[in-house]
Design a protein around this motif. Structure first.
Motif, PDB file in Angstrom:
ATOM      1  N   PHE A 177      66.269 -51.250 -77.704  1.00 23.69           N
ATOM      2  CA  PHE A 177      67.435 -52.051 -77.333  1.00 23.69           C
ATOM      3  C   PHE A 177      68.482 -51.121 -76.739  1.00 23.69           C
ATOM      4  O   PHE A 177      68.851 -50.110 -77.323  1.00 23.69           O
ATOM      5  N   SER A 178      68.978 -51.470 -75.565  1.00 25.93           N
ATOM      6  CA  SER A 178      69.920 -50.622 -74.837  1.00 25.93           C
ATOM      7  C   SER A 178      71.342 -51.144 -74.961  1.00 25.93           C
ATOM      8  O   SER A 178      71.664 -52.220 -74.432  1.00 25.93           O
ATOM      9  N   MET A 179      72.183 -50.409 -75.664  1.00 28.20           N
ATOM     10  CA  MET A 179      73.590 -50.777 -75.737  1.00 28.20           C
ATOM     11  C   MET A 179      74.253 -50.661 -74.371  1.00 28.20           C
ATOM     12  O   MET A 179      75.134 -51.458 -74.019  1.00 28.20           O
ATOM     13  N   ASP A 180      73.835 -49.699 -73.583  1.00 27.80           N
ATOM     14  CA  ASP A 180      74.410 -49.540 -72.244  1.00 27.80           C
ATOM     15  C   ASP A 180      74.102 -50.757 -71.385  1.00 27.80           C
ATOM     16  O   ASP A 180      74.965 -51.261 -70.663  1.00 27.80           O
ATOM     17  N   GLU A 181      72.873 -51.256 -71.490  1.00 24.00           N
ATOM     18  CA  GLU A 181      72.511 -52.439 -70.712  1.00 24.00           C
ATOM     19  C   GLU A 181      73.286 -53.656 -71.190  1.00 24.00           C
ATOM     20  O   GLU A 181      73.712 -54.494 -70.391  1.00 24.00           O
ATOM     21  N   PHE A 182      73.478 -53.784 -72.504  1.00 27.09           N
ATOM     22  CA  PHE A 182      74.243 -54.906 -73.025  1.00 27.09           C
ATOM     23  C   PHE A 182      75.692 -54.824 -72.565  1.00 27.09           C
ATOM     24  O   PHE A 182      76.299 -55.828 -72.193  1.00 27.09           O
ATOM     25  N   ASN A 183      76.259 -53.628 -72.582  1.00 30.47           N
ATOM     26  CA  ASN A 183      77.672 -53.454 -72.243  1.00 30.47           C
ATOM     27  C   ASN A 183      77.952 -53.580 -70.752  1.00 30.47           C
ATOM     28  O   ASN A 183      79.044 -53.989 -70.360  1.00 30.47           O
ATOM     29  N   THR A 184      76.996 -53.199 -69.920  1.00 33.35           N
ATOM     30  CA  THR A 184      77.254 -53.199 -68.484  1.00 33.35           C
ATOM     31  C   THR A 184      76.423 -54.223 -67.726  1.00 33.35           C
ATOM     32  O   THR A 184      76.676 -54.488 -66.554  1.00 33.35           O
ATOM     33  N   GLY A 185      75.428 -54.801 -68.391  1.00 31.16           N
ATOM     34  CA  GLY A 185      74.577 -55.791 -67.740  1.00 31.16           C
ATOM     35  C   GLY A 185      75.051 -57.210 -67.989  1.00 31.16           C
ATOM     36  O   GLY A 185      76.223 -57.456 -68.279  1.00 31.16           O
ATOM     37  N   LYS A 186      74.126 -58.155 -67.896  1.00 28.97           N
ATOM     38  CA  LYS A 186      74.462 -59.570 -68.012  1.00 28.97           C
ATOM     39  C   LYS A 186      73.725 -60.216 -69.178  1.00 28.97           C
ATOM     40  O   LYS A 186      72.626 -59.796 -69.533  1.00 28.97           O
ATOM     41  N   SER A 187      74.342 -61.252 -69.740  1.00 25.82           N
ATOM     42  CA  SER A 187      73.763 -61.975 -70.874  1.00 25.82           C
ATOM     43  C   SER A 187      73.704 -63.466 -70.564  1.00 25.82           C
ATOM     44  O   SER A 187      74.506 -63.991 -69.783  1.00 25.82           O
ATOM     45  N   LEU A 188      72.760 -64.138 -71.205  1.00 24.10           N
ATOM     46  CA  LEU A 188      72.637 -65.592 -71.160  1.00 24.10           C
ATOM     47  C   LEU A 188      72.170 -66.067 -72.525  1.00 24.10           C
ATOM     48  O   LEU A 188      71.746 -65.266 -73.360  1.00 24.10           O
ATOM     49  N   GLY A 189      72.228 -67.387 -72.753  1.00 22.16           N
ATOM     50  CA  GLY A 189      71.742 -67.937 -74.017  1.00 22.16           C
ATOM     51  C   GLY A 189      72.844 -68.581 -74.832  1.00 22.16           C
ATOM     52  O   GLY A 189      73.796 -69.149 -74.300  1.00 22.16           O
ATOM     53  N   GLY A 190      72.705 -68.482 -76.153  1.00 18.81           N
ATOM     54  CA  GLY A 190      73.650 -69.105 -77.072  1.00 18.81           C
ATOM     55  C   GLY A 190      72.891 -69.739 -78.223  1.00 18.81           C
ATOM     56  O   GLY A 190      71.931 -69.169 -78.735  1.00 18.81           O
ATOM     57  N   ASN A 191      73.294 -70.922 -78.605  1.00 20.67           N
ATOM     58  CA  ASN A 191      72.603 -71.641 -79.667  1.00 20.67           C
ATOM     59  C   ASN A 191      71.180 -71.962 -79.223  1.00 20.67           C
ATOM     60  O   ASN A 191      70.980 -72.605 -78.183  1.00 20.67           O
ATOM     61  N   ILE A 192      70.192 -71.542 -79.985  1.00 20.25           N
ATOM     62  CA  ILE A 192      68.804 -71.628 -79.533  1.00 20.25           C
ATOM     63  C   ILE A 192      68.364 -73.068 -79.300  1.00 20.25           C
ATOM     64  O   ILE A 192      67.700 -73.371 -78.291  1.00 20.25           O
ATOM     65  N   ARG A 193      68.718 -73.973 -80.197  1.00 21.20           N
ATOM     66  CA  ARG A 193      68.313 -75.378 -80.036  1.00 21.20           C
ATOM     67  C   ARG A 193      68.959 -75.990 -78.798  1.00 21.20           C
ATOM     68  O   ARG A 193      68.300 -76.691 -78.014  1.00 21.20           O
ATOM     69  N   CYS A 194      70.223 -75.708 -78.603  1.00 19.92           N
ATOM     70  CA  CYS A 194      70.970 -76.337 -77.512  1.00 19.92           C
ATOM     71  C   CYS A 194      70.659 -75.690 -76.171  1.00 19.92           C
ATOM     72  O   CYS A 194      70.642 -76.363 -75.137  1.00 19.92           O
ATOM     73  N   PHE A 195      70.389 -74.398 -76.181  1.00 17.51           N
ATOM     74  CA  PHE A 195      69.970 -73.716 -74.962  1.00 17.51           C
ATOM     75  C   PHE A 195      68.657 -74.301 -74.459  1.00 17.51           C
ATOM     76  O   PHE A 195      68.454 -74.485 -73.251  1.00 17.51           O
ATOM     77  N   LEU A 196      67.757 -74.643 -75.381  1.00 15.44           N
ATOM     78  CA  LEU A 196      66.451 -75.176 -75.007  1.00 15.44           C
ATOM     79  C   LEU A 196      66.518 -76.610 -74.483  1.00 15.44           C
ATOM     80  O   LEU A 196      65.510 -77.132 -73.985  1.00 15.44           O
ATOM     81  N   LYS A 197      67.673 -77.255 -74.552  1.00 14.97           N
ATOM     82  CA  LYS A 197      67.827 -78.558 -73.902  1.00 14.97           C
ATOM     83  C   LYS A 197      67.643 -78.451 -72.389  1.00 14.97           C
ATOM     84  O   LYS A 197      67.354 -79.444 -71.717  1.00 14.97           O
ATOM     85  N   LEU A 198      67.803 -77.250 -71.855  1.00 14.91           N
ATOM     86  CA  LEU A 198      67.656 -77.039 -70.416  1.00 14.91           C
ATOM     87  C   LEU A 198      66.204 -76.847 -70.004  1.00 14.91           C
ATOM     88  O   LEU A 198      65.903 -76.811 -68.808  1.00 14.91           O
ATOM     89  N   ALA A 199      65.302 -76.707 -70.955  1.00 17.99           N
ATOM     90  CA  ALA A 199      63.889 -76.477 -70.640  1.00 17.99           C
ATOM     91  C   ALA A 199      63.342 -77.607 -69.768  1.00 17.99           C
ATOM     92  O   ALA A 199      63.559 -78.786 -70.042  1.00 17.99           O
ATOM     93  N   GLY A 200      62.647 -77.238 -68.705  1.00 11.85           N
ATOM     94  CA  GLY A 200      62.052 -78.231 -67.823  1.00 11.85           C
ATOM     95  C   GLY A 200      63.008 -78.839 -66.820  1.00 11.85           C
ATOM     96  O   GLY A 200      62.614 -79.718 -66.041  1.00 11.85           O
ATOM     97  N   THR A 201      64.263 -78.403 -66.808  1.00 11.28           N
ATOM     98  CA  THR A 201      65.243 -78.911 -65.852  1.00 11.28           C
ATOM     99  C   THR A 201      65.524 -77.860 -64.786  1.00 11.28           C
ATOM    100  O   THR A 201      65.151 -76.690 -64.927  1.00 11.28           O
ATOM    101  N   ASP A 202      66.209 -78.277 -63.729  1.00 12.75           N
ATOM    102  CA  ASP A 202      66.565 -77.321 -62.680  1.00 12.75           C
ATOM    103  C   ASP A 202      67.795 -76.504 -63.052  1.00 12.75           C
ATOM    104  O   ASP A 202      68.312 -75.735 -62.235  1.00 12.75           O
ATOM    105  N   SER A 203      68.256 -76.647 -64.291  1.00  9.82           N
ATOM    106  CA  SER A 203      69.429 -75.912 -64.755  1.00  9.82           C
ATOM    107  C   SER A 203      69.082 -74.755 -65.679  1.00  9.82           C
ATOM    108  O   SER A 203      69.980 -74.031 -66.124  1.00  9.82           O
ATOM    109  N   PHE A 204      67.788 -74.610 -66.007  1.00 15.07           N
ATOM    110  CA  PHE A 204      67.423 -73.487 -66.876  1.00 15.07           C
ATOM    111  C   PHE A 204      67.552 -72.197 -66.071  1.00 15.07           C
ATOM    112  O   PHE A 204      66.934 -72.042 -65.023  1.00 15.07           O
TER     113      PHE A 204
END
Length: 296
Positions: A177-204
């Motif tokens: 796990f890279s702290m440098d990548e976390f600090n300078t890169g990009k993140s996505l996600g959040g609540n796992i159940r609610c994030f998966l509501k996007l599965a199969g859509t053009d918004s994932f």
């Protein structure tokens, strides 16, 4: 500084509304103009709820939109949000829990950041003010992200990590796990159940080269395994570069803080998911939880 409080998920309970009204009073006394969506306790029509969000954006008056709701209904608003208005604005959209589906969809469709942040879980009110006043820095970060020539490993300055940093635990058994990548890169996600509501859509969103942030409130151990395997079947862990687990509240209540990492180690081995990961108890349904910038 002006903020709008939207209610895109379930209507607020009476006690939640009282808490929000107290928070609004504090913000106003601190010089922050604060407006609340209409009918926050009763309105469930997704078109009307989305239109209030759209109107706030189109007005050009607000620096922030914080959604203060949670539960189940957020994805019903997704077809009615004005993504072009958000793309053209300098407003930052923040929310949490059920809003994970909308935060990721908005960021993916507009290529502008959103913020995973539970305003209603904050007890240190000075931290809220500190976050509000780095708005211009976040807009500046957006402009950096538009520069195609900047590699993902470049040391761009993320004000959230430098001023509201998250304490992260990296298991000794699983390096990478890279702290440098976390600090300078990009993140996505959040609540796992609610994030998966996007599965199969053009918004994932495309998770390539991102830190995937995952947390949950009522997620049981069995539900955790099921939802993680769903992401695995979707090749999410082949796209993402690493995973940051926030607090899965129900599981941590069972395991205790000391046993939480052991459970994650066991679960990742059981599911045969091979990806660098770490965990934090400062992201999730926790008091004074830290913000995570979401960028597609």
């Amino acid at each position: 500084m002006k903020i709008f409080l939207s209610v895109l998920s379930d209507p607020l309970s009476a006690s939640s509304l009282e808490s929000i009204q107290r928070l609004m009073g504090y913000l106003k006394r601190s010089g922050i103009h604060c407006d609340l969506a209409d009918e926050p306790r009763w309105l469930i029509d997704p078109k009307i709820r989305a239109d209030q969000w759209n109107h706030a954006l189109r007005s050009g008056e607000y620096d922030w939109i914080f959604d203060i709701s949670g539960g189940n209904l957020a994805n019903l608003c997704a077809p009615y949000l004005d993504y072009s208005a958000y793309k053209a604005s300098k407003c930052i959209f923040a929310g949490f829990s059920d809003l994970s589906c909308l935060l990721n969809a908005v960021s993916f469709k507009t290529q502008r950041p959103t913020l995973l942040y539970a305003l209603y879980y904050q007890r240190n009110l000075n931290t809220i003010l500190e976050l509000l006043h780095i708005h211009k820095d976040l807009i500046g970060l957006t402009n950096q992200s538009k520069e195609r020539d900047i590699p993902k490993t470049s040391c761009r300055s993320n004000p959230l990590h430098s001023r509201l940093s998250v304490s992260i635990h990296i298991p000794e058994e699983k390096s990478g796990f890279s702290m440098d990548e976390f600090n300078t890169g990009k993140s996505l996600g959040g609540n796992i159940r609610c994030f998966l509501k996007l599965a199969g859509t053009d918004s994932f969103p495309d998770l390539t080269d991102h830190t995937l942030v995952l947390e949950g409130m009522g997620t049981s151990k069995y539900e955790f395994l099921s939802l993680m395997e769903q992401l695995n079947m979707m090749k999410a862990f082949e796209q993402a570069s690493q995973v940051l687990f926030g607090c899965f509240s129900k599981i941590m209540q069972e395991t205790g803080r000391e046993g939480y990492e052991d459970f994650l180690l066991w679960a990742m081995d059981y599911l045969e998911i091979d990806i660098p990961w770490a965990w934090t108890d400062q992201v999730g349904h926790v008091e004074d939880g830290k913000p995570i910038l979401l960028e597609a």
